[in-house]
Design an enzyme around this catalytic site. Sequence first.
Site, short mmCIF file in Angstrom:
data_model
loop_
_atom_site.label_atom_id
_atom_site.label_comp_id
_atom_site.label_asym_id
_atom_site.label_seq_id
_atom_site.Cartn_x
_atom_site.Cartn_y
_atom_site.Cartn_z
CB CYS A 137 63.98 -36.06 -15.24
SG CYS A 137 62.52 -35.66 -14.27
CB CYS A 315 63.17 -34.67 -8.32
SG CYS A 315 62.26 -35.83 -9.38
#
Length: 387
Positions: A137, A315
């Site tokens: 991430c 994302c």
Amino acid sequence: MTLEIQICWKVKRHYYQAMFTMIGGGMKKLNQSYKEMEDVLPKDALWLKDTVTEIDPKKSQVTTQKGDTVAYDYMVVATGIELDFEKIPGLLEGLKDHRSGVCSNYSPLYVTKTYGCIQRLDSGNAIFTYPNSPVKCAGAPQKIAYITADYMQRNGRKNVKVLYNTALPVIFKAPKYATSLWKVAEKKKVKVNLNVDLIEVRPDKKEAVFKSLSKPDETFVQEYQMLHVCPPHRPTPVIARNKELSDSTGFLAIDKGTLQHVKYPNIFGIGDCTTLPTSKTGAAVAGQLGVLRKNLSAAMAGKTLTSTYDGYTSCPLVTGYGSCIMAEFDYDSNPLETFPFDQGVERRTMFLMKKDVMPQLYFNLMLRGLWEGPGIFRKIMHLGLSK
């Protein structure tokens, strides 16, 4: 043919780690981010409550922590990536001290500390870091910076300076969204420093030591009132030390299209433990699931592998309390946007999708094998003209 699925995994809780940013920002609670492992694993699979410590691909067998040997016909490796908090001197000391101002959204052990740090912040530097290593991430370190900056603006705390110190030479990998994020940083008054790496934390003095990656001999110290750290990451040892399975970086060496191991055709890989040159996210795993399912089935049937992963990843870049840029892109950092509007713009709808829709999608569909990414919806919304 009788098919037996065995899952070797020791942990008792399964976390939806993508929620940790929202927890750190005070928008979710930790108990909303996990389910007991027995509740999310397939009921007809055999759960071996153990840890694999060694893999012998030549013999098609693994050894567990308890000393058991388990044979396999086909194996899917999904060992993830490890957090290396210990690599930065002083970091763990700071994380364990509630007065230090040091926090991290990257672990359930520390994520609940972040919002308290934000609430107490009324002056000085709030520093957010991105390490000189692969991470999972990759947007998370700057999301919490924007959330903190938004909190400061909403509460009139003008004496706080928000700094985002990243080891990367760019603010974000995909150029389209990088352009958008520079605008967000300017609007939120977040100072972005590129090519700098956190190398030491001095929690007693509230100092952070950084190294310049563009000038390797240069280090500098910054004082902080709040320090949010994305720790360095490392490949899991069971893969990294196995030279039959890993490449020089320590990750599982698989074909970027088929997800099949480059040397052992009865081994496949998925997610953060692999050499796939895309951002390590849950959305990427969803995009890989369909390819894995089709190609593993083909391999087991002795057929040619025809499904190809395009590097899809996403994302959801939360930029504040109510706004989000929904970044979606492929191996080449080209946008692969699902919706028929510009996703490079901050939107409340994308924030609500990140906050409320995606956790349900993950727990109720993806973990049940019913979500393989938004590809089919992308085609529908773009009238079949998108990938």
